[in-house]
Design an enzyme around this catalytic site. Structure first.
Site, mmCIF file in Angstrom:
data_model
loop_
_atom_site.group_PDB
_atom_site.id
_atom_site.type_symbol
_atom_site.label_atom_id
_atom_site.label_comp_id
_atom_site.label_asym_id
_atom_site.label_seq_id
_atom_site.Cartn_x
_atom_site.Cartn_y
_atom_site.Cartn_z
ATOM 1 C CG HIS A 30 -1.736 -1.408 1.662
ATOM 2 N ND1 HIS A 30 -1.099 -2.527 1.315
ATOM 3 C CD2 HIS A 30 -3.056 -1.429 1.432
ATOM 4 C CE1 HIS A 30 -2.634 -3.094 1.498
ATOM 5 N NE2 HIS A 30 -3.140 -2.479 1.493
ATOM 6 C CB SER A 61 6.632 3.635 2.999
ATOM 7 O OG SER A 61 5.469 3.982 2.014
ATOM 8 C CG ASP A 99 -6.160 -6.170 -3.147
ATOM 9 O OD1 ASP A 99 -5.496 -6.116 -2.136
ATOM 10 O OD2 ASP A 99 -7.328 -7.215 -2.781
ATOM 11 N N GLY A 100 -3.137 -4.802 -3.638
ATOM 12 C CA GLY A 100 -1.789 -4.811 -2.251
ATOM 13 C C GLY A 100 -1.550 -6.947 -2.381
ATOM 14 C CG ASP A 103 1.137 1.533 5.576
ATOM 15 O OD1 ASP A 103 0.158 1.845 6.669
ATOM 16 O OD2 ASP A 103 1.251 2.840 5.026
HETATM 17 N N1 SAM Z 1 2.822 3.046 3.005
HETATM 18 C C1 SAM Z 1 2.910 4.228 2.645
HETATM 19 C C2 SAM Z 1 3.776 5.093 3.546
HETATM 20 O O1 SAM Z 1 3.805 4.943 4.285
HETATM 21 O O2 SAM Z 1 4.114 6.308 3.231
HETATM 22 C C3 SAM Z 1 0.938 4.941 3.149
HETATM 23 C C4 SAM Z 1 0.070 4.460 2.392
HETATM 24 S S1 SAM Z 1 -1.691 4.549 2.825
HETATM 25 C C5 SAM Z 1 -1.434 4.264 4.940
HETATM 26 C C6 SAM Z 1 -2.252 3.459 2.403
HETATM 27 C C7 SAM Z 1 -3.114 3.219 1.037
HETATM 28 O O3 SAM Z 1 -3.398 1.845 0.504
HETATM 29 C C8 SAM Z 1 -3.404 4.555 0.117
HETATM 30 O O4 SAM Z 1 -2.845 5.394 -0.634
HETATM 31 C C9 SAM Z 1 -4.181 3.400 -0.624
HETATM 32 O O5 SAM Z 1 -5.122 4.459 -1.408
HETATM 33 C C10 SAM Z 1 -4.007 2.356 -0.684
HETATM 34 N N2 SAM Z 1 -5.191 1.106 -1.321
HETATM 35 C C11 SAM Z 1 -6.273 0.864 -0.659
HETATM 36 N N3 SAM Z 1 -6.347 -0.282 -0.542
HETATM 37 C C12 SAM Z 1 -5.191 -0.595 -1.182
HETATM 38 C C13 SAM Z 1 -4.981 -2.313 -1.394
HETATM 39 N N4 SAM Z 1 -5.888 -3.142 -1.267
HETATM 40 N N5 SAM Z 1 -4.145 -2.205 -2.812
HETATM 41 C C14 SAM Z 1 -3.113 -1.512 -2.845
HETATM 42 N N6 SAM Z 1 -3.696 -0.148 -2.167
HETATM 43 C C15 SAM Z 1 -4.708 0.144 -1.461
#
Ligand code: SAM
Length: 281
Positions: free
Chosen positions: A42, A100, A144-145, A165
């Site tokens: 994410h 991140s 989807d991660g 995350d």
């Molecule tokens: N990891 C990043 C950081 O530390 O800078 C912050 C990530 S943020 C908390 C969560 C992100 O996950 C959002 O940008 C959202 O759009 C994305 N997201 C939500 N569900 C997801 C999924 N199933 N797979 C991939 N990305 C997703």
């Protein structure tokens, strides 16, 4: 539902804890020449403009990374993380904050690779812009991660650091984290996995660390940092936590040194506190 935008929260207390630990882990990985894969399930937008409307709305970074940058007594262990923040910015200013992927990028060596998942189309586009020059070293997926990660496990070098995350804007994220990790561990039990979670009064958030401990694990570390008392109405995040599977043996000692300082510097009221527990054979 994809309403979450990390830009509102960039550089807050939770980012400080998460990105500091991420930098510690990557520096530990760099002790060996053997290549590794950094996977961010994410990833967010990669880098955040703190002078833009999203970040200015609640200016969460002011009670987060900005407090650390203003201090003269920063513990040595935090300096690499803060150097990455400073290197993005003009001297004495805080205009950009590294998410991140941008905390990881300066630490990755020629032989290492980064795999990023981001579902939000706008943040995915920003991520592509940030890493436009990176070539095959960085791969970005609009998938989807939680499930996309499986395609990269086990990595050919048998070394990987995975950051999980999710935004937890849907309650199912708590369950999906566990399901996804079970599959990751089945494919690659010796990887290092970091799960971020919010400290909230809800049952799902409170139970997650205990559920993670019940996975079939040899080695784990759990750290949480509250910056204030839980609110009376039960809304809002009062802290955050990280659960690290297969952590380096050095991490508990590093955190033991840094957490009391971080707690004092990031405290918003007298409810600030931390938990550090680990099982490392
Ligand atoms: N990891 C990043 C950081 O530390 O800078 C912050 C990530 S943020 C908390 C969560 C992100 O996950 C959002 O940008 C959202 O759009 C994305 N997201 C939500 N569900 C997801 C999924 N199933 N797979 C991939 N990305 C997703």
């Amino acid at each position: 539902m994809l309403s979450y935008r990390h830009a509102f929260h960039a550089g807050n207390h939770a980012d400080v804890l998460k990105h500091f630990v991420l930098v510690q882990l990557l520096e530990y990985f760099n002790r060996k020449d053997k290549p590794y894969l950094y996977i961010d399930t994410h990833a967010g937008a990669g880098c955040y403009g703190l002078e833009e409307a999203f970040a200015r709305k609640n200016a969460e970074f002011e009670d987060g990374v900005a407090r650390l940058l203003a201090r003269k007594d920063v513990p040595a262990e935090l300096k690499s993380y803060l150097r990455i923040v400073r290197d993005l910015n003009p001297p004495g200013r805080l205009r950009l904050y590294p998410g991140s992927p941008c905390c990881a990028a300066p630490l990755l060596r020629e032989q290492d690779r980064m795999r990023l998942f981001e579902l939000h189309p706008a943040d995915n586009r920003l991520l592509h812009q940030t890493f436009a020059e990176a070539g095959s070293k960085v791969m970005i997926k609009e998938e989807d991660g939680f499930t996309g990660i499986n395609a990269f496990l086990p990595p050919p070098s048998r070394r990987a650091l995975v950051l999980i995350d999710p935004p937890y804007e849907v309650k199912t994220d708590y369950r999906t984290v566990l399901t996804a990790l079970k599959e990751c561990l089945r494919r690659f039990a010796t990887g290092t996995y970091v799960v971020w979670y919010p400290r909230l009064t809800t049952m799902h958030a409170r139970e997650l660390p205990e559920k993670l401990k019940r996975l079939p694990l040899d080695s784990w570390l759990h750290v949480s940092l509250d910056v204030k008392k839980p609110s009376e109405d039960g809304f809002g995040m009062h802290g955050s936590g990280l659960f690290v599977i297969n952590p380096p043996w050095t991490l508990p000692e590093t955190l033991k040194t840094v957490l009391p300082w971080l707690k004092d510097v990031l405290a918003q009221d007298d409810g600030a506190d931390f938990v550090l527990e680990s099982q490392i054979p």
